[in-house]
Design an enzyme around this catalytic site. Structure first.
Site, PDB file in Angstrom:
ATOM      1  CG  ASP A 263      -0.459   3.604  -0.487  1.00 47.10           C
ATOM      2  OD1 ASP A 263       0.143   2.512  -0.532  1.00 47.10           O
ATOM      3  OD2 ASP A 263       0.130   4.671  -0.223  1.00 47.10           O
ATOM      4  CG  ASN A 264       1.554   0.132  -5.168  1.00 44.58           C
ATOM      5  OD1 ASN A 264       1.459  -1.029  -5.535  1.00 44.58           O
ATOM      6  ND2 ASN A 264       2.145   1.051  -5.905  1.00 44.58           N
TER       7      ASN A 264
END
Length: 438
Positions: A263-264
């Site tokens: 996600d990051n």
């Protein structure tokens, strides 16, 4: 001698002043208010007039509150969406729940995708690949299985995705600040609830308000597949001026299967490789915290600190200077030297105001005051979180191995994990109702 003494005093005054400025800044960081969530005009528009959205929900086992979590997707007030429910195993315990919902909402375009495509070590990405490849819309909403979404969330998020930033840059990703609520009175559950709803929320909102770099948690993310297909996680800007130019080699979701924090990395890739920006809508990702022990909580925090330090080392090293105990040492020392304020008084005022601010943040995100029924447990969790923050950080800083889903990994310098194959867990993890798996 006098010159040296004067220089020393100037240095002390400068350091004390700098400490006081830092102390004051962290008290005055902007906190976005979440009490007002207006209904989007898209909620009542015709299906042909709004962009279609494919909602991807990765499932594994019986998460706490799973039926209600998934049902919140079926009841979105948006006229044009499909739901893709992804499971890796045809015997997964989530499937009966999913089938009940499909029977209850036959008018909703929803289907189950069974099986995984292994593109890396990240099981969430492997699980999502079927939905990613079969999605009929460009806009994707990746929503974790332990998240409940308010009915107006999707419409407001699409609004934000289509609205340029103040600088005129296009928004590539819309995300939601996590808001936890615990259904269990366990130490780890209450500490995690207090952490996400106070300290984490403050810093998450502050960093995204300043917006000098990407900072995204993947509980609830909306972005365009056409953007994702142009990036690969290298974080190197695309030099071509062609608006459709893409990175060389493997791009899209498969390129991010090699990261634990996909996600990051996806958010950072959209930011750095395409030069686009993110936005927070006024909704929250209501994260249901299940049966979490103190050990579970500590291991989870250690895991993500160790992953994050290999991705954003500078920001990770600055983290302790935002924590209350380090902050009060800086503030009380500065005030004692500059104005002679007793340290004990500064400490009392600091923690009183901190609690007031944290309760206000909770109220803003929850849209209601802290329930009286959980006040004592919440305060205990809040105090434990503050005390444990620095020891957990120091433990996580001096290590590179993490445990995740019954496996142990060595985190490499680029943030990728390397499976430690010779390590054998004491027992295979068993999925049970009410237990959190993250």
């Amino acid at each position: 001698m006098n010159t040296n003494s004067n220089d020393y005093n100037v240095l002390r005054i400068s350091l004390a002043s700098l400490g006081l400025i830092w102390f004051s800044f962290l008290w005055s960081i902007c906190r976005k208010r979440y009490r007002l969530r207006p209904r989007s005009p898209l909620a009542t528009a015709s299906p042909s007039s709004v962009p279609g959205v494919s909602i991807l929900r990765p499932l594994k086992g019986l998460d706490t509150n799973l039926y209600e979590n998934l049902e919140s997707t079926f009841t979105q007030e948006y006229p044009n969406f499909e739901i893709l429910l992804c499971v890796a195993d045809e015997d997964d315990q989530a499937l009966p729940v999913v089938r009940d919902l499909l029977s209850k909402y036959p008018h909703v375009a929803a289907k189950i995708l069974v099986g995984e495509e292994v593109v890396g070590v990240n099981p969430k990405v492997n699980n999502l690949m079927g939905g990613y490849r079969s999605a009929s819309n460009d806009i994707l909403w990746i929503l974790d299985s332990n998240v409940v979404a308010d009915p107006g969330t999707l419409a407001r998020a699409v609004d934000a995705l289509q609205t340029p930033t103040k600088s005129g840059k296009r928004v590539a990703l819309v995300h939601h600040v996590p808001f936890a609520f615990s259904t269990e009175s366990r130490a780890g559950s209450r500490i995690d609830e207090a952490f996400l709803n106070t300290n984490h929320a403050k810093m998450y909102l502050a960093i995204n308000t300043v917006a000098i770099d990407s900072c995204v948690v993947g509980k609830s993310n909306i972005y365009r597949r056409s953007d994702l297909e142009r990036v690969n996680g290298s974080l190197k800007p695309i030099k071509s001026t062609d608006p459709n130019a893409k990175q060389e080699g493997l791009c899209g979701l498969p390129a991010f299967g090699k990261f634990l924090a996909e996600d990051n990395m996806i958010a950072s890739a959209l930011w750095h490789e395409l030069g686009l920006r993110h936005d927070l809508s006024c909704d929250v990702a209501r994260n249901v915290v299940g049966n979490m022990s103190l050990h579970d909580y500590i291991q989870r925090r250690v895991r993500w600190i160790r992953v994050r330090k290999h991705i954003v080392m500078a920001a990770t090293l600055a983290e302790p200077f935002t924590e209350s105990i380090v902050l009060v040492v800086i503030g009380s020392s500065s005030l004692k030297y500059l104005v002679g304020l007793p340290r004990w008084l500064c400490i009392l005022v600091h923690f009183f105001l901190l609690l007031v601010v944290d309760l206000d943040v909770y109220t803003s995100l929850a849209a209601h005051p802290l329930p009286h029924s959980i006040k004592r447990e919440f305060w205990a969790g809040w105090a434990a979180r503050e005390v444990l923050a620095l020891p957990i950080f120091l433990w996580a800083l001096f290590g590179n191995t993490v445990e995740w889903r019954g496996r142990r990994y060595q985190i490499l310098n680029n943030g990728e994990p390397e499976n430690i194959k010779h390590w054998i867990p004491s027992a295979e993890p068993v999925l049970t109702p009410g237990r959190i798996y993250t």
